[in-house]
Scaffold this motif. Sequence first.
Motif, PDB file in Angstrom:
ATOM      1  N   GLU A 509      83.904  33.741  31.675  1.00 35.36           N
ATOM      2  CA  GLU A 509      82.553  33.653  32.207  1.00 35.36           C
ATOM      3  C   GLU A 509      81.807  32.615  31.373  1.00 35.36           C
ATOM      4  O   GLU A 509      81.996  32.525  30.151  1.00 35.36           O
ATOM      5  N   LEU A 510      81.002  31.810  32.027  1.00 34.97           N
ATOM      6  CA  LEU A 510      80.266  30.742  31.355  1.00 34.97           C
ATOM      7  C   LEU A 510      78.777  30.945  31.576  1.00 34.97           C
ATOM      8  O   LEU A 510      78.302  31.002  32.711  1.00 34.97           O
ATOM      9  N   LEU A 511      78.052  31.062  30.482  1.00 34.84           N
ATOM     10  CA  LEU A 511      76.600  31.207  30.522  1.00 34.84           C
ATOM     11  C   LEU A 511      75.971  29.930  29.987  1.00 34.84           C
ATOM     12  O   LEU A 511      76.139  29.580  28.820  1.00 34.84           O
ATOM     13  N   GLU A 512      75.258  29.211  30.853  1.00 34.59           N
ATOM     14  CA  GLU A 512      74.541  27.996  30.457  1.00 34.59           C
ATOM     15  C   GLU A 512      73.059  28.307  30.383  1.00 34.59           C
ATOM     16  O   GLU A 512      72.477  28.811  31.346  1.00 34.59           O
ATOM     17  N   LEU A 513      72.447  28.023  29.255  1.00 38.11           N
ATOM     18  CA  LEU A 513      71.045  28.374  29.071  1.00 38.11           C
ATOM     19  C   LEU A 513      70.148  27.493  29.935  1.00 38.11           C
ATOM     20  O   LEU A 513      70.278  26.253  29.924  1.00 38.11           O
ATOM     21  N   ASP A 514      69.259  28.136  30.695  1.00 36.83           N
ATOM     22  CA  ASP A 514      68.286  27.403  31.511  1.00 36.83           C
ATOM     23  C   ASP A 514      66.883  27.638  30.944  1.00 36.83           C
ATOM     24  O   ASP A 514      66.703  28.289  29.910  1.00 36.83           O
ATOM     25  N   ASN A 515      65.871  27.126  31.634  1.00 42.12           N
ATOM     26  CA  ASN A 515      64.503  27.205  31.124  1.00 42.12           C
ATOM     27  C   ASN A 515      64.025  28.641  30.949  1.00 42.12           C
ATOM     28  O   ASN A 515      63.333  28.962  29.976  1.00 42.12           O
ATOM     29  N   ALA A 516      64.386  29.520  31.901  1.00 42.06           N
ATOM     30  CA  ALA A 516      63.953  30.919  31.815  1.00 42.06           C
ATOM     31  C   ALA A 516      64.548  31.600  30.585  1.00 42.06           C
ATOM     32  O   ALA A 516      63.860  32.349  29.873  1.00 42.06           O
ATOM     33  N   MET A 517      65.821  31.354  30.320  1.00 46.05           N
ATOM     34  CA  MET A 517      66.472  31.963  29.152  1.00 46.05           C
ATOM     35  C   MET A 517      65.906  31.394  27.854  1.00 46.05           C
ATOM     36  O   MET A 517      65.677  32.130  26.887  1.00 46.05           O
ATOM     37  N   VAL A 518      65.665  30.085  27.819  1.00 48.25           N
ATOM     38  CA  VAL A 518      65.122  29.453  26.619  1.00 48.25           C
ATOM     39  C   VAL A 518      63.725  29.991  26.317  1.00 48.25           C
ATOM     40  O   VAL A 518      63.389  30.300  25.162  1.00 48.25           O
ATOM     41  N   SER A 519      62.899  30.150  27.356  1.00 46.09           N
ATOM     42  CA  SER A 519      61.543  30.680  27.164  1.00 46.09           C
ATOM     43  C   SER A 519      61.584  32.097  26.612  1.00 46.09           C
ATOM     44  O   SER A 519      60.795  32.455  25.728  1.00 46.09           O
ATOM     45  N   ALA A 520      62.495  32.917  27.129  1.00 47.92           N
ATOM     46  CA  ALA A 520      62.615  34.299  26.654  1.00 47.92           C
ATOM     47  C   ALA A 520      63.036  34.334  25.186  1.00 47.92           C
ATOM     48  O   ALA A 520      62.542  35.148  24.399  1.00 47.92           O
ATOM     49  N   LEU A 521      63.957  33.449  24.807  1.00 47.47           N
ATOM     50  CA  LEU A 521      64.408  33.413  23.410  1.00 47.47           C
ATOM     51  C   LEU A 521      63.282  32.974  22.480  1.00 47.47           C
ATOM     52  O   LEU A 521      63.135  33.503  21.373  1.00 47.47           O
ATOM     53  N   ARG A 522      62.478  32.017  22.905  1.00 51.02           N
ATOM     54  CA  ARG A 522      61.378  31.559  22.060  1.00 51.02           C
ATOM     55  C   ARG A 522      60.383  32.685  21.791  1.00 51.02           C
ATOM     56  O   ARG A 522      59.727  32.717  20.738  1.00 51.02           O
ATOM     57  N   LEU A 523      60.278  33.614  22.739  1.00 53.18           N
ATOM     58  CA  LEU A 523      59.366  34.750  22.585  1.00 53.18           C
ATOM     59  C   LEU A 523      60.065  35.965  21.983  1.00 53.18           C
ATOM     60  O   LEU A 523      59.460  37.035  21.875  1.00 53.18           O
ATOM     61  N   ASP A 524      61.345  35.805  21.619  1.00 55.68           N
ATOM     62  CA  ASP A 524      62.146  36.914  21.100  1.00 55.68           C
ATOM     63  C   ASP A 524      62.189  38.102  22.060  1.00 55.68           C
ATOM     64  O   ASP A 524      62.259  39.261  21.652  1.00 55.68           O
ATOM     65  N   ASP A 525      62.152  37.814  23.362  1.00 50.82           N
ATOM     66  CA  ASP A 525      62.173  38.851  24.391  1.00 50.82           C
ATOM     67  C   ASP A 525      63.620  38.996  24.890  1.00 50.82           C
ATOM     68  O   ASP A 525      64.042  38.299  25.818  1.00 50.82           O
ATOM     69  N   ILE A 531      67.878  39.637  31.630  1.00 52.32           N
ATOM     70  CA  ILE A 531      67.604  39.597  33.076  1.00 52.32           C
ATOM     71  C   ILE A 531      67.776  38.178  33.605  1.00 52.32           C
ATOM     72  O   ILE A 531      68.385  37.948  34.657  1.00 52.32           O
ATOM     73  N   ALA A 532      67.234  37.194  32.870  1.00 46.55           N
ATOM     74  CA  ALA A 532      67.345  35.802  33.306  1.00 46.55           C
ATOM     75  C   ALA A 532      68.800  35.344  33.334  1.00 46.55           C
ATOM     76  O   ALA A 532      69.216  34.617  34.234  1.00 46.55           O
ATOM     77  N   ALA A 533      69.581  35.799  32.349  1.00 48.27           N
ATOM     78  CA  ALA A 533      70.992  35.405  32.298  1.00 48.27           C
ATOM     79  C   ALA A 533      71.758  35.973  33.486  1.00 48.27           C
ATOM     80  O   ALA A 533      72.556  35.273  34.129  1.00 48.27           O
ATOM     81  N   TYR A 538      74.795  30.241  38.429  1.00 45.96           N
ATOM     82  CA  TYR A 538      76.249  30.091  38.352  1.00 45.96           C
ATOM     83  C   TYR A 538      76.933  31.180  37.538  1.00 45.96           C
ATOM     84  O   TYR A 538      78.155  31.180  37.416  1.00 45.96           O
ATOM     85  N   PHE A 539      76.160  32.108  36.978  1.00 43.54           N
ATOM     86  CA  PHE A 539      76.766  33.101  36.091  1.00 43.54           C
ATOM     87  C   PHE A 539      77.582  34.119  36.891  1.00 43.54           C
ATOM     88  O   PHE A 539      77.112  34.694  37.867  1.00 43.54           O
ATOM     89  N   GLN A 540      78.810  34.338  36.455  1.00 40.76           N
ATOM     90  CA  GLN A 540      79.702  35.298  37.090  1.00 40.76           C
ATOM     91  C   GLN A 540      80.352  36.163  36.012  1.00 40.76           C
ATOM     92  O   GLN A 540      81.037  35.640  35.145  1.00 40.76           O
ATOM     93  N   PRO A 541      80.143  37.489  36.036  1.00 39.99           N
ATOM     94  CA  PRO A 541      80.712  38.356  34.981  1.00 39.99           C
ATOM     95  C   PRO A 541      82.237  38.335  34.974  1.00 39.99           C
ATOM     96  O   PRO A 541      82.888  37.980  35.954  1.00 39.99           O
ATOM     97  N   LEU A 542      82.781  38.748  33.847  1.00 41.79           N
ATOM     98  CA  LEU A 542      84.234  38.747  33.670  1.00 41.79           C
ATOM     99  C   LEU A 542      84.949  39.578  34.723  1.00 41.79           C
ATOM    100  O   LEU A 542      86.002  39.191  35.237  1.00 41.79           O
ATOM    101  N   ALA A 543      84.392  40.759  35.045  1.00 45.41           N
ATOM    102  CA  ALA A 543      85.061  41.643  35.998  1.00 45.41           C
ATOM    103  C   ALA A 543      85.158  40.996  37.384  1.00 45.41           C
ATOM    104  O   ALA A 543      86.157  41.155  38.083  1.00 45.41           O
ATOM    105  N   ILE A 544      84.114  40.267  37.784  1.00 45.08           N
ATOM    106  CA  ILE A 544      84.148  39.586  39.083  1.00 45.08           C
ATOM    107  C   ILE A 544      85.155  38.447  39.059  1.00 45.08           C
ATOM    108  O   ILE A 544      85.877  38.202  40.034  1.00 45.08           O
TER     109      ILE A 544
END
Length: 603
Positions: A509-525, A531-533, A538-544
């Motif tokens: 599975e490949l997780l590429e950080l986008d703007n929503a994920m980066v914003s959440a990290l900057r706020l330590d949320d 949720i954003a991830a 394009y995110f697809q879990p290992l089981a799928i």
Amino acid sequence: MKPQLKKRLGDLLVEEQLVTEAQLGNALKEQRNLGLKLGATLIHLGYISEDQILTFLSRQLNIDIVDLLKVKIDPNAVQLIPEVHARRLRALAIHDNGEVVTLVVSDPADLHSLDVLSTLLKGRTFELMLAREDQLIESFDRVYRRTKEIASFAVKLSEEHGETSAFDVSGLDLGGEGSDATVVKLLQSLFEDAVQVGASDIHIEPDEKVLRIRQRVDGVLQETLLPESGIASALVLRLKLMSQLDISEKRMPQDGRFNINVKGKSIDIRVSTMPIQEGESVVMRLLDQSAGVLSFDEIGIPENLQERLELQLKRPNGLILVTGPTGSGKTTTLYSALNILNAPGSKIITVEDPVEYRLPRVNQVQVNSKIGLDFSTVLRTALRQDPDILLVGEMRDNETMEIGLRGALTGHLVLSTLHTNDAISSTLRLLDMGAPGYLVASALRAVVAQRLIRRLCENCKTSHEPPFEQQVLLEQLTGEPLTQTPFYSAPGCQRCQFTGYRGRIGVFELLELDNAMVSALRLDDTEAFSIAAKNSTYFQPLAIAALDYAKQGITSLEEVFKLVDRFEKVTSASSASNDPKNEPFENELTLAPRDDQTKDYPN
């Protein structure tokens, strides 16, 4: 009475119009040059197929044809013919009922070979069956295990040193004669057997009354028990000498390595020792150096994921993490990435423990904690060596992690690994280790999570309809019914040693950080980040990802469900109305890998 053709094979084939007179004449001329039997020569020249000859001989001699890949072979019967003779005569004993031995051959018309086989069987009655020569050769590698040989050397070594578990170091014969020669032969047989079955690890575990030797094949341990428990110290001592470890230190764990040549392959052995109740346990990881570095295609990364990952690797800076449990192939993936990046215009430095594969043009450094050469120390120096790309074997502590993150922010592409369950938790793990959210948001580019799952045996796999319970779980996993989708299982055959599986393939599975994920990290949320991830395009879990392999018939549903975290009760819509009569409907799947997936063998 041995079956015998009434005429010469070539004349009979011409009479049956399977070959022409001209083809037979040409084959007889070529036979001298090729050094083959007539039948093999005709096959080599393309005048007739092996199956045609087998069918012809079966009819002429009234001998049945057997599929060696599906028949069960008696290991005791196999030993009636020594391996060297079996390979030379192309004959395999598969069954012995005490009166008649069943032999499988590829050329029943070879009377000389039949006479030799009769001598080897000491005049015992035998019956013949026919099989393809390639099946016989494949079976030789599989059935002639070194188990009996290993047991024989273990008995000899035990006799040489008595029943005591103590081993006299002063009596060690470094000249290669005597008892030490027996230890060497025992280890050689052990390594040959492991390479023959494709084992990735060898475990030597002394117990109170037995010596337990286990081999990990396709991720599953196979066990052999030797009653000579007293020889464990002799084996450990010899392995320590080969690995250049301290033979007098038995109270502390040690790590080392050495290289051997087995069956024409250069095998790098990583050795780890650990004190246990009955002595010292040894685990050896086998790395085939002759196989070279695998490509993304060879390790099983899907094409669409490859394209996205290669785009990330082309970025001039940032951090790319590869995560998964020990033994999931993280280092192999990193080396595949380095192989893509390795060019004259790029300076690459790796910091590893240990260096697993040697790469040209790459500056590879092996850490040595005994002299203070740890990851953080080497990293500080590496950043002053004007690198373009840094590979950090593992982010083990806060200092290493922080240097890696800051290296990614100062114009370097940094590749590293983490031991976490999945891609999302890897990012959160960096925060748990003390990295500021803004630093992770600025440096981290992508996370690859991976597992190794077993491939179904291509020889015996068949389609089947999943039972009702699995259909329910699949529907909850995908959100749609999959009743029309064919799935596969394998009952087992000779080729897969009746396990139903042969080999492994990576699931990613490949997780590429986008703007929503980066914003959440900057706020330590962390919750907003998760949720954003999960909602990323394009995110697809290992089981799928594993389920896609199951749909293609590459793996089984059992392997897919191993990647599912846990089964939680979920209520139906009617039960949500607080009606106590409504029972929970079924199990809901969580797609994160289980915690026990990380309990694997040493990396």
